[in-house]
Scaffold this motif. Structure first.
Motif: not given
Ligand code: ADP
Ligand code: GLC
Length: 480
Positions: A213-239
């Motif tokens: 993704t297009v910044s390191p902070t957004y990459a960290r945010e996307l792993l959370t339910a607050e920012f991941g919009m339902g896809l956080e689990g997929v991203l966590q699995a592919r961390r």
């Protein structure tokens, strides 16, 4: 290294947001590093002229409901592969939306066809050119990694998908999977299925070799339910395969010393010239010449993401401090109306233009003192980067790429000459009001303000760091 970019927009040809700027700029930076790169795009009306200058490389008698051709063309320093399918793309207006502002009902075909042809180029090659890596961008390109995977493991190029904004996921009725012959074993919870729908972005995240993704902070945010919009689990699995690479900007297109859209060009050594741009800006926006505070600008889509409702609430503070606001944007009707009303309420202090105007956006960066970006989330954000380059100090929410690219003007950062703007958190109108106060306080200290402008203009906003980071990523997968 041969690389194929797959994307739905590309500046300067066709643009609805920052994605286009990035797709127009990274390939040039990668080419300078020796990458042989092509960008596949649909032939919307805006690309018809360029398509006419190219050569047909493949013909399709039938591509999801009509004839199509793939055309190779060169323009604006880019090697393009243009998918000319008039039944899908030859439509006036916004590239994603119909006249009534709704998604085109056949968007799954329009962008699925793009992915289908991209995957074909990737797996079969064209005219002896075959990519080692396919780089898909956002949901519109999301089916590509799946279709490549489906074609068979041995001859497959590797794939990367970049999330520019997880708010747009390309969700379609599950039966669309049959249109693209997606077998049931790929249409699973671990694959392309998302709550009973076919998810184009989900498919990309599940089947690509790497995800960025297009910044390191957004990459960290996307792993959370607050920012991941339902896809956080997929991203966590592919961390382990997921990282953030911050966007840069095209330093030639955005250069205050040569920018043709400015009333007067300037550098960090001739900051006084900014005044003539300020005068031109005031004229365009009907602002008075009596500002005792800074001129703030906003250049933005007017959507929930961008937090501009918070600015509406904070406007009394802004004008109360003797500052002015020039806003250019379009989007949700209630925000457009809110700002038009504000312009009526504060004539000469708040100027609003509803619309999209690339040239004016340059003048705004040149003629303002500060640029406001109060986003609730911001994968990277580009307008703050333009602001830095133009000595127009970013006043931004501490989130995503905004947090990664702006250094808050606290005392220590001012002293060490690192400060480039103002950051605030949480993203509330109260915190924004404080940020506006802090900005005005700094503006009242001309020496400090000038040093902040110089720091900002020195900050590296090009692709010098990030283009090599992409190349390195390609190398790790291509050689595996
Ligand atoms: P996003 O892609 O989420 O809209 P970015 O900050 O990454 O946000 O990119 C937005 C791009 O679109 C920038 O190049 C900005 O200058 C441009 N832009 C946004 N709104 C307008 C507008 N109304 N007129 C001209 N340019 C605009
Ligand atoms: C998206 C994001 C924005 C980012 C742009 C380019 O539109 O909203 O933050 O800068 O993509 O990556």
């Amino acid at each position: 290294m041969k690389v194929l970019f797959v994307a739905s927009e590309c500046a300067p040809f066709v643009k609805t947001g920052g994605l286009a700027d990035v797709i127009g700029a990274v390939p040039k930076a990668l080419a300078a590093l020796g990458v042989d790169i092509r960008v596949i795009l649909p032939v919307y009306p805006a690309l018809a002229r360029v398509a006419k200058t190219g050569k047909i490389v493949t013909k399709f008698d039938e591509l999801f409901g009509g004839e199509a051709r793939l055309i190779a063309a060169k323009s604006e320093g880019l090697n393009l592969l243009l998918l000319d399918a008039p039944h899908l793309y030859d439509r006036p207006g916004n590239i994603y939306l119909d006249d009534s502002g709704q998604d085109w009902p056949d968007n799954h075909l329009r962008f699925g066809a793009l992915c289908f042809v991209a995957a074909k180029v990737a797996t079969e090659g064209i005219k002896r050119w075959k990519p080692a890596v396919v780089h898909a961008h956002d949901w519109q390109a999301g089916l590509t990694p799946l279709l490549i995977r489906q074609a068979g493991a041995k001859t497959c190029p590797r794939s990367v998908i970049t999330i520019h904004n997880i708010a747009f996921q390309g969700l379609f009725h599950w039966t669309v999977k049959d249109t693209f012959s997606i077998p049931d074993e790929l249409f699973t919870h671990e694959g392309a299925e998302f709550w009973g729908h076919l998810g184009f972005l989900k498919a990309g995240l599940s089947f690509s070799d790497k995800i960025t993704t297009v910044s390191p902070t957004y990459a960290r945010e996307l792993l959370t339910a607050e920012f991941g919009m339902g896809l956080e689990g997929v991203l966590q699995a592919r961390r382990g395969d997921f990282s953030g690479i911050v966007n840069g900007i095209d330093l030639r297109a955005w250069n205050p010393s040569t920018d043709q859209a400015l009333a007067k060009n300037y550098t960090s050594r001739s900051l006084g010239n900014k005044e003539q741009n300020r005068v031109a800006l005031r004229t365009r926006f009907g602002l008075g010449s009596d500002a005792s505070g800074p001129v703030f600008c906003v250049v933005s889509r007017l959507t929930e993401q961008k937090g501009l409702d918070l600015l509406l609430e904070a406007l009394p503070v802004l004008v109360g401090r003797g500052a002015h606001l020039a806003l250019l944007g379009s989007g949700e009707k209630h925000l457009e109306q809110g700002f038009l009303d504000a312009a009526q309420q504060y004539p000469g202090q708040v100027g609003v233009i509803i619309g999209y105007d690339e040239e004016l956006s340059h003048l705004m960066q040149g003629g303002s003192d500060a640029i406001l970006v109060p986003s609730r989330f911001e994968p990277c954000g580009l307008t703050q980067l333009y602001g830095l380059r133009y000595g127009t100090l970013p006043v931004v929410a501490r989130t995503g790429g905004l947090a990664d690219t702006v250094t808050d003007a606290d005392d220590a950062a001012i002293k060490s000459k690192r400060a480039t703007g103002i950051l605030f958190t949480p993203v509330t109108s109260a915190a924004l009001r404080d940020a506006i106060h802090r900005t005005c306080d700094l503006f009242d200290q001309p020496k400090v303000w000038r040093s902040l402008m110089r720091n900002a203009m020195r900050y590296p906003v090009g692709w010098d760091q990030s283009a090599p980071a992409y190349l390195e990523l390609y190398e790790t997968i291509a050689t595996k």
